[in-house]
Scaffold this motif. Structure first.
Motif, PDB file in Angstrom:
ATOM      1  N   LEU A 182       0.829  -1.192   0.000  1.00  0.00           N
ATOM      2  CA  LEU A 182       0.000   0.000   0.000  1.00  0.00           C
ATOM      3  C   LEU A 182       0.867   1.246   0.000  1.00  0.00           C
ATOM      4  CD1 LEU A 182      -2.880  -0.924   2.478  1.00  0.00           C
ATOM      5  CD2 LEU A 182      -2.947  -0.855  -0.027  1.00  0.00           C
ATOM      6  N   HIS A 183       0.505   2.191  -0.858  1.00  0.00           N
ATOM      7  CA  HIS A 183       1.309   3.397  -1.042  1.00  0.00           C
ATOM      8  C   HIS A 183       0.437   4.624  -0.803  1.00  0.00           C
ATOM      9  CE1 HIS A 183       4.586   5.832  -2.652  1.00  0.00           C
ATOM     10  NE2 HIS A 183       3.688   6.481  -3.369  1.00  0.00           N
ATOM     11  N   ALA A 184       0.908   5.517   0.055  1.00  0.00           N
ATOM     12  CA  ALA A 184       0.175   6.747   0.347  1.00  0.00           C
ATOM     13  C   ALA A 184       0.355   7.742  -0.792  1.00  0.00           C
ATOM     14  CB  ALA A 184       0.673   7.356   1.648  1.00  0.00           C
ATOM     15  N   SER A 185      -0.689   8.516  -1.065  1.00  0.00           N
ATOM     16  CA  SER A 185      -0.614   9.521  -2.123  1.00  0.00           C
ATOM     17  C   SER A 185       0.376  10.623  -1.752  1.00  0.00           C
ATOM     18  CB  SER A 185      -1.993  10.137  -2.354  1.00  0.00           C
ATOM     19  OG  SER A 185      -2.357  10.975  -1.262  1.00  0.00           O
ATOM     20  N   ALA A 186       0.781  11.385  -2.763  1.00  0.00           N
ATOM     21  CA  ALA A 186       1.690  12.512  -2.527  1.00  0.00           C
ATOM     22  C   ALA A 186       1.071  13.518  -1.569  1.00  0.00           C
ATOM     23  CB  ALA A 186       2.041  13.178  -3.852  1.00  0.00           C
ATOM     24  N   VAL A 187      -0.231  13.722  -1.685  1.00  0.00           N
ATOM     25  CA  VAL A 187      -0.925  14.668  -0.800  1.00  0.00           C
ATOM     26  C   VAL A 187      -0.920  14.159   0.642  1.00  0.00           C
ATOM     27  CG1 VAL A 187      -3.224  15.547  -0.219  1.00  0.00           C
ATOM     28  CG2 VAL A 187      -2.344  15.764  -2.556  1.00  0.00           C
TER      29      VAL A 187
END
Length: 318
Positions: A44-49
């Motif tokens: 799982l990867h968090a968004s840039a925001v």
């Protein structure tokens, strides 16, 4: 003002960064899409925001929808003056749009009403537009239909790619946003209703569309190559069946009576392919499993991929 910010990719993060560096406003919460699997491990990867919000200890909300009453109640608890939306990726129902005092405003990467929809930056290059820009609008329930508060325009360079234009608009948009927020009630009062006769839609890109269709004009194919950079990247199939990505091209002058897709030349100056009206010269390519490279390096050991007078496979037309 108390601001709730909603956005997901890097383009949105640039706008959030501008708000965070402004002493005039307080970002009280950030909304972004749920974490997505990414990379080979599909972690799982968090968004840039989200990553930027966490660095600044701002509350992060990641609802899968804003259509249910619980999500709307949570939004209302932030008592926002305005919600700023930039490439969020979720539809906001009217009930959510009505919660902040001044409603919701959106920074869109086009000169509305031209290029409403998902891929405005890419479609401006694809269509051969002379200018692109950003428009800040008050959001309505429709797709990019709201009245425009502020627009800023820039010229599209002859060698512009979606990647380079994206970067320019990521600088232009935050400046326009800060300007708009400085006197938001006035901009809202003076907002211009979009002319429905001028509307165009920027449909999503696809890998299938990125295949070079030799039955299109050479100028269109050259624009496609720039529009589809950095994704999905234009591509072709060689006479022997290898799939090759195409990064840089130019239109060749001179006419030929040979069939569309015919290899007219392949040397260190470029691989020249006949199209429906002219020839396209390919100067940078990417073979499978390799990095993009100049045509001279590409042909070193691969010249048999583009035999003279061979006809490359094209897009199948019904």
């Amino acid at each position: 003002m108390r601001i709730v910010f909603a956005g997901t990719p890097e383009f949105a993060a640039e706008h959030l960064a501008a708000l965070l560096s402004s002493s005039e406003h307080e970002v009280v919460a950030v909304y972004t899409q749920p974490d997505r699997p990414a990379g080979r491990g599909k972690k799982l990867h968090a968004s840039a925001v989200k990553q930027l919000a966490l660095k600044h200890a701002i509350p992060v909300e990641q609802p899968s929808t804003l259509k249910d009453v619980d999500a709307q109640a949570q939004l209302a608890q932030y008592h926002a003056d305005v919600m700023v939306v930039v490439a969020y990726g979720l539809l906001l129902p009217q009930a959510a749009l009505d919660i902040p005092t001044y409603g919701c405003i959106n920074v869109h990467g086009s000169l509305l009403p031209r290029w409403r929809g998902a891929a405005p930056i890419q479609r401006a290059i694809w269509a051969g537009d002379s200018h692109a820009g950003v428009a800040i609008m008050q959001m309505e329930a429709g797709l990019d239909t709201g009245p425009v508060l502020l627009s800023r325009s820039i010229e599209i360079a002859v060698d512009e790619t979606s990647a380079s234009l994206y970067g320019k608009l990521a600088d232009l948009g935050p400046q326009a946003l800060i300007e708009c927020l400085a006197d938001l009630p006035k901009y809202l009062a003076d907002a211009q209703v979009q002319d429905e006769h001028q509307v165009t839609y920027a449909k999503k890109l696809s890998k299938q569309e990125a295949q070079l269709d030799w039955h299109l004009p050479a100028a269109q194919l050259e624009r496609n190559v720039r529009a589809f950079n950095p994704w999905p990247i234009a591509w072709l199939t060689t006479a022997a069946g290898q799939v090759v990505k195409v990064w840089r091209t130019e239109v060749c002058t001179g006419a030929s009576s040979k069939a569309a897709g015919t290899v007219l030349r392949a040397d260190k100056q470029g691989i020249v392919i006949q199209t429906t009206d002219a020839a396209l010269c390919i100067t940078e390519l990417q073979p499978p499993g390799k990095k993009p490279m100049p045509v001279n390096d590409f042909l070193n050991g691969r010249s048999e991929w583009f035999p003279l007078d061979s006809v490359l496979p094209g897009v199948e037309h019904e």
